[in-house]
Design a protein around this motif. Structure first.
Motif, short mmCIF file in Angstrom:
data_model
loop_
_atom_site.label_atom_id
_atom_site.label_comp_id
_atom_site.label_asym_id
_atom_site.label_seq_id
_atom_site.Cartn_x
_atom_site.Cartn_y
_atom_site.Cartn_z
N LEU A 143 0.82 -1.21 0.00
CA LEU A 143 0.00 0.00 0.00
C LEU A 143 0.86 1.26 0.00
CD1 LEU A 143 -2.75 1.38 0.18
CD2 LEU A 143 -2.64 1.12 2.66
N LEU A 144 1.91 1.27 0.80
CA LEU A 144 2.79 2.44 0.85
C LEU A 144 3.46 2.69 -0.49
CD1 LEU A 144 4.47 1.96 4.36
CD2 LEU A 144 2.61 3.51 3.74
N MET A 145 3.84 1.62 -1.19
CA MET A 145 4.48 1.77 -2.50
C MET A 145 3.46 2.19 -3.56
SD MET A 145 7.69 1.14 -1.95
CE MET A 145 8.44 0.74 -3.53
N LEU A 146 2.31 1.51 -3.61
CA LEU A 146 1.28 1.81 -4.60
C LEU A 146 0.77 3.24 -4.48
CD1 LEU A 146 -1.22 -1.21 -4.85
CD2 LEU A 146 -0.06 -0.07 -6.76
N SER A 147 0.56 3.68 -3.25
CA SER A 147 -0.03 4.99 -3.02
C SER A 147 0.91 6.14 -3.35
CB SER A 147 -0.46 5.10 -1.55
OG SER A 147 0.69 5.06 -0.71
N GLY A 148 2.19 5.84 -3.47
CA GLY A 148 3.17 6.89 -3.71
C GLY A 148 3.69 7.53 -2.44
N LEU A 149 3.17 7.11 -1.28
CA LEU A 149 3.61 7.71 -0.02
C LEU A 149 5.08 7.38 0.27
CD1 LEU A 149 0.45 7.01 2.15
CD2 LEU A 149 1.29 9.26 1.41
N ALA A 150 5.52 6.19 -0.13
CA ALA A 150 6.92 5.82 0.08
C ALA A 150 7.85 6.74 -0.71
CB ALA A 150 7.16 4.37 -0.31
N ALA A 151 7.44 7.08 -1.94
CA ALA A 151 8.26 7.97 -2.76
C ALA A 151 8.17 9.42 -2.29
CB ALA A 151 7.82 7.86 -4.22
N PRO A 154 10.46 9.77 1.51
CA PRO A 154 11.51 8.75 1.59
C PRO A 154 12.32 8.79 2.88
CG PRO A 154 12.17 10.53 0.11
CD PRO A 154 10.73 10.77 0.46
N LYS A 155 12.36 9.93 3.57
CA LYS A 155 13.17 10.05 4.78
C LYS A 155 12.40 9.62 6.04
CE LYS A 155 16.78 11.39 2.66
NZ LYS A 155 17.86 10.39 2.49
N SER A 156 11.13 9.28 5.86
CA SER A 156 10.34 8.81 6.99
C SER A 156 10.64 7.33 7.26
CB SER A 156 8.84 8.96 6.68
OG SER A 156 8.05 8.16 7.54
N ARG A 157 10.88 7.01 8.53
CA ARG A 157 11.14 5.61 8.89
C ARG A 157 9.93 4.73 8.60
NH1 ARG A 157 15.01 3.48 12.70
NH2 ARG A 157 16.77 4.91 12.94
N PHE A 158 8.73 5.33 8.68
CA PHE A 158 7.53 4.56 8.42
C PHE A 158 7.26 4.44 6.92
CE2 PHE A 158 2.91 4.25 7.74
CZ PHE A 158 2.68 3.02 8.36
N PHE A 159 7.14 5.57 6.23
CA PHE A 159 6.79 5.53 4.81
C PHE A 159 7.94 5.00 3.95
CE2 PHE A 159 3.90 8.95 6.37
CZ PHE A 159 2.71 8.28 6.12
N GLY A 160 9.17 5.21 4.39
CA GLY A 160 10.33 4.74 3.63
C GLY A 160 10.85 3.40 4.10
N THR A 165 14.81 3.76 2.60
CA THR A 165 15.27 5.02 1.99
C THR A 165 15.62 6.07 3.04
OG1 THR A 165 12.93 5.60 1.74
CG2 THR A 165 14.06 4.72 -0.19
N TRP A 166 15.17 5.86 4.27
CA TRP A 166 15.44 6.82 5.35
C TRP A 166 16.86 6.74 5.87
CZ3 TRP A 166 17.09 4.33 9.68
CH2 TRP A 166 16.74 2.97 9.81
N ASP A 167 17.54 5.64 5.58
CA ASP A 167 18.84 5.38 6.21
C ASP A 167 19.99 5.84 5.32
OD1 ASP A 167 20.94 4.49 7.72
OD2 ASP A 167 20.70 2.38 7.19
N ASP A 168 20.60 6.96 5.69
CA ASP A 168 21.82 7.39 4.99
C ASP A 168 22.98 7.45 5.97
OD1 ASP A 168 21.08 9.53 6.51
OD2 ASP A 168 20.81 10.94 4.85
N SER A 169 22.92 6.59 6.98
CA SER A 169 23.93 6.61 8.04
C SER A 169 25.27 6.05 7.59
CB SER A 169 23.43 5.79 9.24
OG SER A 169 23.35 4.41 8.90
N GLY A 170 25.24 5.21 6.54
CA GLY A 170 26.47 4.56 6.11
C GLY A 170 26.89 3.41 7.00
#
Length: 327
Positions: A143-151, A154-160, A165-170
Motif C-alpha cells: 500500500l505504501l508503495m502503490l499509493s506513492g507515499l513511500a516515494a 523517503p526520509k520517513s522511517r515509516f513511509f520509507g 530510503t530513510w537510512d543514509d547513516s552509512g
C-alpha cells in the motif's frame, strides 16, 4: 593459523547482455586482487552471441549454455551445481564491482559465521542509490508503495520502510532481504536452506530464498561501504511483446505472477487475494480519476494493469501453480 584461502564461486546468469557481461567480467577480474575465484556463466539461450563471447574471450570461465531461457532461479541453480566455493556470489551481468567491494564483503562474512548472506549498496547509472536493503513484502508495504507515499516521504522511517530510503547513516544493518544483483552467500547456509525455488521464473526468487535463510536462523546483512554499480533491468528490455512497468525495467505480468506465487506460498490464500484486490482496486480508482480529468493515456495504462492482474491470477490459479516455462 589456517592457510586455507576461501574460494568464491561467482555465478553470473546471462540473457542478451553480451557487452555488459563482458564489462562485468573484465571488472570482476580487475578488482579481484587477493581473491580465489571460480567464475561460472550460465547463458539463458541469448540471441546476441553472449555465450560465444565468453568462450572466446574468457576461456577459463565455466560456461553453461542453456538451450532455452530457464529464468533467473533455475539458471542460477545450474550454476550452484558447478560451484565448488566456500562462498557463492550472485552477480548480475549489469553489475560492476567497485574496488575492494568483494574483499570487504568476504572479510565481513569470515568475521561473523552467523551471517548467511550479505549485500552491498547498489548505485544506478546516474549514481543514485537503488533499493539495496529491503523489508519483506506485506500488505502494508504494498500500500505504501502503490499509493506513492513511500516515494513522497523517503526520509520517513515509516513511509520509507520498505526500501530503507530513510537510512543514509552509512552503517551496516541487518536486512530482511538483499537484491540478487550482488549477494554473497555462505555455502554452508545455501546447502542447508536449499537452492532457488524454480517456480519463480523472474522476480521474488531472492525474496523467497532470503525468507528461507531467516527461517534457518541465518543473518542477512547490508553493507553500504560495499559498492556496486548497477545498470538494472537490461535483460528484461530484450524480451519482446510484454508490458513493462512505468520505469521500463520490469515485466509487469511476470512480476505479478511471481508476486502471487510468493504470497500464496508464504502468506496463504486470503492474503494473496487481498494483495491482488489492492493493486487492482488502486488502478481501477486511478483509471476512474484519469477519465474524469481527460487523461485517457493514464486511464488506459491503469486499465491494462487491472487486466494483467486478472491474467496473472488465472494463469497461476491464484498463486498455487507456476505457468509453463519459459514465461
Amino acid at each position: 593459523m589456517s592457510s586455507h584461502q576461501s574460494l568464491i564461486s561467482v555465478v553470473v546468469v546471462s540473457f542478451n547482455t553480451r557487452d555488459l557481461l563482458r564489462a562485468c567480467l573484465q571488472r570482476l577480474f580487475s578488482v579481484a586482487e587477493g581473491l580465489h575465484l571460480q567464475v561460472i556463466v550460465v547463458d539463458n539461450a541469448s540471441r546476441d552471441a553472449s555465450a560465444d563471447m565468453v568462450a572466446q574471450e574468457f576461456p577459463d570461465i565455466c560456461l553453461i549454455r542453456s538451450g532455452i531461457n530457464l529464468g533467473f532461479a533455475a539458471a542460477n541453480n545450474l550454476g550452484f551445481l558447478q560451484a565448488k566455493g566456500d562462498y557463492v556470489l550472485l552477480l548480475n551481468p549489469d553489475a560492476l564491482l567497485e574496488p575492494e567491494a568483494l574483499q570487504l564483503a568476504l572479510s565481513r562474512m569470515e568475521a561473523d559465521p552467523s551471517i548467511g548472506m550479505g549485500g552491498g549498496l547498489l548505485l544506478g547509472k546516474d549514481g543514485q542509490r537503488e533499493p539495496s536493503a529491503r523489508l519483506f513484502p506485506s500488505l502494508l508495504n504494498e500500500l505504501l508503495m502503490l499509493s506513492g507515499l513511500a516515494a513522497r516521504y523517503p526520509k520517513s522511517r515509516f513511509f520509507g520502510r520498505f526500501d530503507r530510503t530513510w537510512d543514509d547513516s552509512g552503517q551496516p544493518a541487518a536486512a530482511d532481504w538483499v537484491p540478487g544483483a550482488f549477494a554473497l552467500m555462505r555455502r554452508e547456509a545455501l546447502d542447508q536452506v536449499g537452492p532457488f525455488d524454480e517456480r519463480f521464473f523472474l522476480y521474488y526468487e531472492e525474496v523467497d530464498l532470503c525468507r528461507r535463510f531467516h527461517a534457518q536462523g541465518w543473518k542477512i546483512m547490508y553493507w553500504p561501504d560495499v559498492v556496486i554499480r548497477h545498470w538494472g533491468g537490461e535483460s528484461s528490455k530484450t524480451v519482446e511483446n510484454q508490458d513493462f512497468s512505468s520505469s521500463g525495467s520490469q515485466l509487469t505480468l511476470w512480476r505479478m505472477r511471481s508476486e502471487l506465487l510468493y504470497y500464496r506460498k508464504h502468506h496463504g490464500a486470503r492474503t494473496t487475494r487481498a494483495v491482488a484486490l489492492l493493486e487492482s482496486g488502486w488502478h481501477r480508482l486511478r483509471a476512474w480519476r484519469a477519465r474524469r480529468q481527460g487523461q485517457q493515456g493514464k486511464a488506459q495504462e491503469s486499465e491494462r494493469v487491472v487486466a494483467l492482474m486478472r491474467q496473472a491470477w488465472r494463469e497461476t490459479d491464484g498463486g498455487l501453480s507456476c505457468p509453463d516455462r519459459p514465461w
